[in-house]
Design an enzyme around this catalytic site. Structure first.
Site, PDB file in Angstrom:
ATOM      1  N   LEU A 122      48.608  48.321  37.533  1.00 12.47           N
ATOM      2  CA  LEU A 122      47.246  48.843  37.678  1.00 12.47           C
ATOM      3  C   LEU A 122      46.754  48.777  39.116  1.00 12.47           C
ATOM      4  O   LEU A 122      45.875  49.501  39.514  1.00 12.47           O
ATOM      5  CB  LEU A 122      46.274  48.045  36.799  1.00 12.47           C
ATOM      6  N   GLY A 123      47.268  47.880  39.878  1.00 14.09           N
ATOM      7  CA  GLY A 123      46.777  47.763  41.249  1.00 14.09           C
ATOM      8  C   GLY A 123      47.136  46.395  41.768  1.00 14.09           C
ATOM      9  O   GLY A 123      47.450  45.501  40.995  1.00 14.09           O
ATOM     10  N   GLY A 138      45.815  43.425  44.375  1.00 17.47           N
ATOM     11  CA  GLY A 138      44.688  42.993  45.196  1.00 17.47           C
ATOM     12  C   GLY A 138      45.083  41.925  46.192  1.00 17.47           C
ATOM     13  O   GLY A 138      46.215  41.877  46.646  1.00 17.47           O
ATOM     14  N   GLY A 183      46.861  38.792  43.637  1.00 21.23           N
ATOM     15  CA  GLY A 183      47.481  38.949  42.323  1.00 21.23           C
ATOM     16  C   GLY A 183      48.103  40.312  42.164  1.00 21.23           C
ATOM     17  O   GLY A 183      47.879  41.210  42.962  1.00 21.23           O
ATOM     18  N   VAL A 209      48.448  43.251  39.142  1.00 18.20           N
ATOM     19  CA  VAL A 209      47.753  43.522  37.901  1.00 18.20           C
ATOM     20  C   VAL A 209      48.464  44.634  37.133  1.00 18.20           C
ATOM     21  O   VAL A 209      48.825  45.663  37.704  1.00 18.20           O
ATOM     22  CB  VAL A 209      46.282  43.911  38.173  1.00 18.20           C
ATOM     23  N   ASP A 236      32.241  39.459  44.968  1.00 20.19           N
ATOM     24  CA  ASP A 236      33.134  40.593  45.232  1.00 20.19           C
ATOM     25  C   ASP A 236      32.689  41.797  44.398  1.00 20.19           C
ATOM     26  O   ASP A 236      33.510  42.477  43.786  1.00 20.19           O
ATOM     27  CB  ASP A 236      34.579  40.196  44.935  1.00 20.19           C
TER      28      ASP A 236
HETATM   29  P1  ADP Z   1      42.575  42.114  42.122  1.00 18.99           P
HETATM   30  O1  ADP Z   1      42.397  40.653  42.336  1.00 18.99           O
HETATM   31  O2  ADP Z   1      43.938  42.595  42.410  1.00 18.99           O
HETATM   32  O3  ADP Z   1      41.486  42.933  42.775  1.00 18.99           O
HETATM   33  P2  ADP Z   1      41.352  42.848  39.574  1.00 18.99           P
HETATM   34  O4  ADP Z   1      41.038  41.782  38.578  1.00 18.99           O
HETATM   35  O5  ADP Z   1      40.213  43.445  40.323  1.00 18.99           O
HETATM   36  O6  ADP Z   1      42.473  42.290  40.542  1.00 18.99           O
HETATM   37  O7  ADP Z   1      42.117  44.018  38.816  1.00 18.99           O
HETATM   38  C1  ADP Z   1      42.693  45.087  39.554  1.00 18.99           C
HETATM   39  C2  ADP Z   1      42.417  46.399  38.863  1.00 18.99           C
HETATM   40  O8  ADP Z   1      42.898  46.358  37.532  1.00 18.99           O
HETATM   41  C3  ADP Z   1      40.935  46.709  38.739  1.00 18.99           C
HETATM   42  O9  ADP Z   1      40.417  47.325  39.892  1.00 18.99           O
HETATM   43  C4  ADP Z   1      40.927  47.631  37.529  1.00 18.99           C
HETATM   44  O10 ADP Z   1      41.336  48.925  37.900  1.00 18.99           O
HETATM   45  C5  ADP Z   1      42.008  47.044  36.659  1.00 18.99           C
HETATM   46  N1  ADP Z   1      41.454  46.085  35.665  1.00 18.99           N
HETATM   47  C6  ADP Z   1      41.252  44.758  35.828  1.00 18.99           C
HETATM   48  N2  ADP Z   1      40.737  44.190  34.725  1.00 18.99           N
HETATM   49  C7  ADP Z   1      40.609  45.180  33.813  1.00 18.99           C
HETATM   50  C8  ADP Z   1      40.166  45.238  32.433  1.00 18.99           C
HETATM   51  N3  ADP Z   1      39.732  44.145  31.771  1.00 18.99           N
HETATM   52  N4  ADP Z   1      40.211  46.432  31.809  1.00 18.99           N
HETATM   53  C9  ADP Z   1      40.667  47.546  32.441  1.00 18.99           C
HETATM   54  N5  ADP Z   1      41.087  47.549  33.726  1.00 18.99           N
HETATM   55  C10 ADP Z   1      41.078  46.393  34.410  1.00 18.99           C
HETATM   56 MG    MG Z   2      39.563  43.502  42.278  1.00 12.20          MG
END
Ligand code: ADP
Ligand code: MG
Length: 348
Positions: A28-29, A31, A34, A36, A167
């Protein structure tokens, strides 16, 4: 010390899942520390879509930050459930064990998968506000105030639980498909001001585009106080006086401007705004008066309702003179109590 305690006898709080209950589907991405993924969690034969985040153990402090994120999520899931994507628990994949579902060794955190769109994905589209309005189930003319109010009411709930997010930005606001509303995600930069846990902001983890200038969060005229606030847990009294939750309301103000003004939705546009706003000594009216690159008609949604939206933006981006009510309305401490927009009922 807390993290050391965890490594010792104290058990990590929250629910623990076995590696074979999980499998990874797609990334998903990535950051600050982490990685994800979207995946599936299997509980007694029933699969549920989840978000899986692996703590990057090779990053300096990655493990400690992961344990902090666990603590913040456990606390928020209990005390601010309405405001955040539901945290489900964690999975500790031991080194050397090849987990069947594709999980590499390390600590994984799990949330319910809320949907594929964050506020950032809407703001990156030309028809973003129309799509957002339709997904939130509100008329397009009201989508900016409704979205902002959802952000602010999430923050009010989180702050009431004692956490500041630090954030808040479009990437960390997910549109929960089932609830049809915005929720906060990514509590990795959170601070628990009651216990002082993670109150030391590690500068590099804060996003300079959305974090407020320091003097907006703590008074610059009393450095001894600022130092003591940063160095220890913050008492309710100090909270009331110095409103560290202003950190997040500043970020919400930036999010509001990004929602309302398409020119601010790119990194370049937002950086330009921020440097001009700083040059205007954080006087939003002075910035606007000098600004030639945002079309005057773009300000229309903020100028509607007698300029109530503009007043809210001004208030959010001004230090220490506003309060966000639990329902997400903005109240000004000095002077009137603008509710924006007047037409929105509590139900929206
Ligand atoms: P990072 O620390 O890498 O920024 P995030 O917790 O922001 O991690 O998650 C990264 C991305 O994953 C988010 O920008 C979003 O697109 C997706 N994401 C995170 N949590 C959820 C969730 N509960 N449901 C759907 N998408 C999520
Ligand atoms: Mg994030």
């Amino acid at each position: 010390a807390l993290v050391v305690a965890f490594r010792g006898a104290v058990r990590r709080p929250g629910r623990s899942f076995a590696p074979d209950q999980l499998h990874v589907e797609r990334a998903l991405g990535s950051g600050s520390y982490g990685e994800v993924f979207k995946g599936q969690l299997d509980v007694h034969g029933t699969a549920q879509p989840v978000v899986l985040k692996r703590v990057k153990s090779r990053v300096q402090d990655g493990e400690e930050m992961g344990e902090m994120e666990v603590l913040m999520n456990v606390h928020a899931a209990k005390s601010a459930a309405r405001a955040v994507a539901p945290y489900l628990g964690f999975c500790d994949v031991p080194a050397g064990a090849a987990a069947p579902g594709g999980l590499s060794p390390g600590l994984w955190l799990l949330w319910r998968y809320e949907g594929c769109k964050t506020l950032a994905s809407y703001l990156g589209r030309r028809d973003g506000l129309r799509a957002l309005a339709s997904d939130l189930g509100v008329p397009e003319a009201l989508v900016v105030p409704v979205a902002l109010r959802q952000v602010l009411s999430n923050l009010a709930v989180l702050h009431a639980s004692g956490l500041i997010h630090r954030d808040v930005k479009p990437l960390n606001l997910v549109v929960a498909e089932n609830d049809r509303r915005l929720k906060l995600i990514d509590l990795g930069s959170c601070a628990d001001l009651r216990s002082g846990v993670n109150f030391h902001p590690q500068e590099y983890i804060l996003d300079p585009m959305y974090a407020p200038p320091e003097q907006y969060v703590l008074p610059t005229d009393s450095p001894h106080l600022a130092r003591s606030l940063l160095g220890q847990a913050m008492s309710p009294l100090l909270w009331a006086r110095h409103q560290p939750d202003r950190f997040d309301s500043w970020s919400a103000g930036v999010v509001l401007l990004c929602l309302a003004l398409p020119h601010l939705r790119t990194d370049a546009g937002l950086s330009r705004f921020l440097s001009e706003f700083e040059a205007a000594q954080y006087d939003l009216d002075a910035w606007r008066a000098r600004c030639k690159w945002v079309a005057p008609r773009d300000f229309a949604p903020l100028d509607a309702d007698g300029g109530a939206g503009w007043e809210v933006a001004r208030g959010l981006l001004r230090p220490r003179n506003i309060r966000v009510a639990p329902d997400g309305h903005v109240a000004f401490l000095a002077g009137g109590g603008a509710r924006w927009p007047a037409r929105l009922s509590a139900a929206e």
